[in-house]
Design an enzyme around this catalytic site. Structure first.
Site, short mmCIF file in Angstrom:
data_model
loop_
_atom_site.label_atom_id
_atom_site.label_comp_id
_atom_site.label_asym_id
_atom_site.label_seq_id
_atom_site.Cartn_x
_atom_site.Cartn_y
_atom_site.Cartn_z
N TYR A 33 -2.44 -1.16 10.16
CA TYR A 33 -2.49 -1.64 8.78
C TYR A 33 -1.24 -1.18 8.03
CZ TYR A 33 -3.95 -1.97 3.89
OH TYR A 33 -4.00 -2.24 2.53
N SER B 43 0.84 -1.19 0.00
CA SER B 43 0.00 0.00 0.00
C SER B 43 0.88 1.24 0.00
CB SER B 43 -0.90 0.01 1.24
OG SER B 43 -1.57 1.25 1.36
#
Length: 248
Positions: A154, A141
């Site tokens: 995350y 990400s």
């Protein structure tokens, strides 16, 4: 070019979004593709039906395993067996303030986003090494570089996964195995649908993307194809960021 005929590929978390786009792309480039979902066989079957064309008869498989469980990776490997291409796309995120995140929520994210990735690589690597050919791609990400304030764990799990990639890439390169990371920016997938449906929030997000728009899941498929094809044989240990310039 970019012919995956004769290769067997497992794409985790491939019933929708980025994983689905990669699975569809790989199937139409000749690979035997295993569609993976965490809980629902019917959801996997539906995804396979959306990809299916008559020339793909017998080339689409289905596997269900919960990668948030400590034994999920082993169960998935037991169901699937050896593969030439491993795309680790499955992940979980909780959007909460860092101070409110619970120990269980931390562990769920670490198990799914990092521990299961490591375990699946451990299980799939020997076959790749024996054949002198293998491709591993983790899906990270842009949050590795620009972490969202309400997704600290995350983002941290994705950063850990990237570190693992750079470590393993150097060790496995002599075996003919490439290991790379693919980092999406803001992608219009079901996971982001509710957030991007808020006009004010969406405007703020787009202001931080030089390209000025959210990407589509298909924008990741071509990048994954490059990394997993023979044409990508000299690419290893990289983080290929597909984010419209958001990282800049």
């Amino acid at each position: 070019m970019f012919d995956l005929t004769g290769k067997r590929a497992l794409i985790t978390g491939s019933t929708q979004g980025i994983g689905f786009a990669i699975a569809e792309c790989f199937a139409h480039c000749g690979a035997d593709v295993i569609i993976h979902g965490s809980k629902s066989y019917d959801k996997c079957a539906s995804a396979a039906e959306r990809i299916y064309t008559p020339d793909l008869a017998g080339k689409l498989g289905i596997a269900v395993a919960d990668l948030s469980s400590p034994d999920g990776a082993d169960k998935l490997y037991d169901a699937v067996g050896d593969v030439d291409i491993l795309v680790l796309n499955a992940s979980i995120q909780f959007r909460k303030k860092w101070i409110d995140i619970t120990p269980d929520e931390v562990e769920t994210q670490l198990q799914t986003n990092y521990k299961s990735s490591l375990r699946l690589i451990q299980l799939c690597e020997p076959y790749m090494e024996k054949n002198g050919w293998g491709r591993v791609v983790t899906v990270g990400s842009v949050q590795q570089y620009k972490p969202h304030r309400d997704m600290a764990v995350y983002a941290s799990s994705k950063a850990a996964q990237l570190n693992l990639v750079t470590n393993l890439a150097k060790q496995l390169a002599p075996c003919g195995i490439t290991v790379n990371n693919l980092s999406p920016g803001v992608i219009a997938t079901p996971r982001n649908a509710d957030a991007l449906a808020d006009p004010l929030y969406s405007k703020q997000v787009m202001a931080g993307i030089p390209a000025g728009f959210a990407g589509d899941a298909e924008d990741l498929a071509g990048a994954a194809l490059l990394l997993c094809s023979s044409e990508g044989r000299y690419i290893t240990g990289i983080d290929l960021v597909v984010d419209g310039g958001m990282k800049l």
